[in-house]
Design a protein around this motif. Structure first.
Motif, PDB file in Angstrom:
ATOM      1  N   ILE A   3       0.818  -1.211   0.000  1.00  0.00           N
ATOM      2  CA  ILE A   3       0.000   0.000   0.000  1.00  0.00           C
ATOM      3  C   ILE A   3       0.855   1.265   0.000  1.00  0.00           C
ATOM      4  O   ILE A   3       0.325   2.366   0.108  1.00  0.00           O
ATOM      5  CB  ILE A   3      -1.011   0.003   1.168  1.00  0.00           C
ATOM      6  N   ILE A   4       2.153   1.108  -0.120  1.00  0.00           N
ATOM      7  CA  ILE A   4       3.067   2.239  -0.295  1.00  0.00           C
ATOM      8  C   ILE A   4       3.732   2.064  -1.652  1.00  0.00           C
ATOM      9  O   ILE A   4       3.948   0.934  -2.109  1.00  0.00           O
ATOM     10  CB  ILE A   4       4.112   2.315   0.841  1.00  0.00           C
ATOM     11  N   GLN A   5       4.008   3.174  -2.296  1.00  0.00           N
ATOM     12  CA  GLN A   5       4.630   3.105  -3.612  1.00  0.00           C
ATOM     13  C   GLN A   5       6.069   2.615  -3.485  1.00  0.00           C
ATOM     14  O   GLN A   5       6.845   3.121  -2.670  1.00  0.00           O
ATOM     15  CB  GLN A   5       4.604   4.474  -4.279  1.00  0.00           C
ATOM     16  N   THR A   6       6.420   1.624  -4.273  1.00  0.00           N
ATOM     17  CA  THR A   6       7.789   1.124  -4.351  1.00  0.00           C
ATOM     18  C   THR A   6       8.277   1.282  -5.779  1.00  0.00           C
ATOM     19  O   THR A   6       7.482   1.486  -6.702  1.00  0.00           O
ATOM     20  CB  THR A   6       7.883  -0.349  -3.919  1.00  0.00           C
ATOM     21  N   ILE A   7       9.560   1.179  -5.959  1.00  0.00           N
ATOM     22  CA  ILE A   7      10.161   1.355  -7.274  1.00  0.00           C
ATOM     23  C   ILE A   7      10.698   0.013  -7.757  1.00  0.00           C
ATOM     24  O   ILE A   7      11.535  -0.601  -7.090  1.00  0.00           O
ATOM     25  CB  ILE A   7      11.287   2.407  -7.220  1.00  0.00           C
ATOM     26  N   ALA A   8      10.209  -0.427  -8.891  1.00  0.00           N
ATOM     27  CA  ALA A   8      10.678  -1.670  -9.494  1.00  0.00           C
ATOM     28  C   ALA A   8      12.078  -1.471 -10.058  1.00  0.00           C
ATOM     29  O   ALA A   8      12.484  -0.346 -10.368  1.00  0.00           O
ATOM     30  CB  ALA A   8       9.723  -2.101 -10.605  1.00  0.00           C
ATOM     31  N   SER A   9      12.810  -2.555 -10.198  1.00  0.00           N
ATOM     32  CA  SER A   9      14.194  -2.480 -10.695  1.00  0.00           C
ATOM     33  C   SER A   9      14.281  -1.764 -12.031  1.00  0.00           C
ATOM     34  O   SER A   9      15.178  -0.948 -12.246  1.00  0.00           O
ATOM     35  CB  SER A   9      14.784  -3.879 -10.840  1.00  0.00           C
ATOM     36  N   ASP A  10      13.367  -2.061 -12.936  1.00  0.00           N
ATOM     37  CA  ASP A  10      13.435  -1.462 -14.271  1.00  0.00           C
ATOM     38  C   ASP A  10      12.970  -0.008 -14.304  1.00  0.00           C
ATOM     39  O   ASP A  10      13.097   0.662 -15.327  1.00  0.00           O
ATOM     40  CB  ASP A  10      12.655  -2.302 -15.281  1.00  0.00           C
TER      41      ASP A  10
END
Length: 177
Positions: A3-10
């Motif tokens: 429910i929190i924004q995360t950053i994907a590797s790409d």
């Protein structure tokens, strides 16, 4: 889905991308446990540095630290961390599923040397009832050959894991293992 924004590797850029490259080099991928901190590059960096410190710790071994994390997380009901660390005990430390289950049921039966088992039990006591830890507990560890620095590092590892469990449970980390 967290429910929190995360950053994907790409999608990573800047400091996050730089740290992700280091993580991928070490683990082959960026686990959700580390992606959880990606919205705060400073927090991600701090978490990665801590992991590096403990991965290279001169006296606290991988099985001991992995059991600390699994058992602290069990107490905190963090299914992600329990499962992740149980899988590491089986896949990287060579424990059987039965040994892991027995350790979860009774940490005093953990398949560790007596010295490591004593440290494990002290850490579990410290994170669940810190006011109950006394000088005799620490002396027992010293008598087994642990230094005060080792004791501090081990208790800190357990306490940091408790904090991570709170974060993972709050933001609903998804299993990725």
């Amino acid at each position: 889905m967290p429910i929190i924004q995360t950053i994907a590797s790409d999608q990573a850029t800047g400091k996050v991308a730089e740290i992700y490259r280091q993580i991928e080099k070490a683990f082959g991928r960026v686990p959700n446990a580390l992606q959880m901190s990606s919205s705060s590059p400073g927090m991600l960096e701090q978490q990665w540095q801590s992991i590096g410190y403990y991965m290279n710790h001169p006296t606290l071994g991988f099985p001991l630290l992995t059991m600390v994390r699994m058992l602290v997380s069990q107490e905190n009901h963090c299914d992600y961390c329990v499962g992740f660390n149980a899988a590491m005990l089986i896949n990287q430390c060579g424990l059987t599923p039965e040994q892991v289950a027995l350790t979860k049921q009774n940490p005093a039966q953990a398949p560790l040397a007596d010295k490591d088992k004593a440290m494990l039990l002290l850490v579990l006591k410290a994170v669940s009832t810190p006011e109950a830890v006394n000088a005799a507990d620490l002396q027992k560890l010293r008598d087994l050959g642990w230094s005060d620095g080792d004791i501090l590092d081990a208790v800190s590892h357990g306490a940091r894991n408790k904090a991570a469990d709170i974060i993972f449970n709050t933001f609903k980390i998804e299993n990725d293992f």
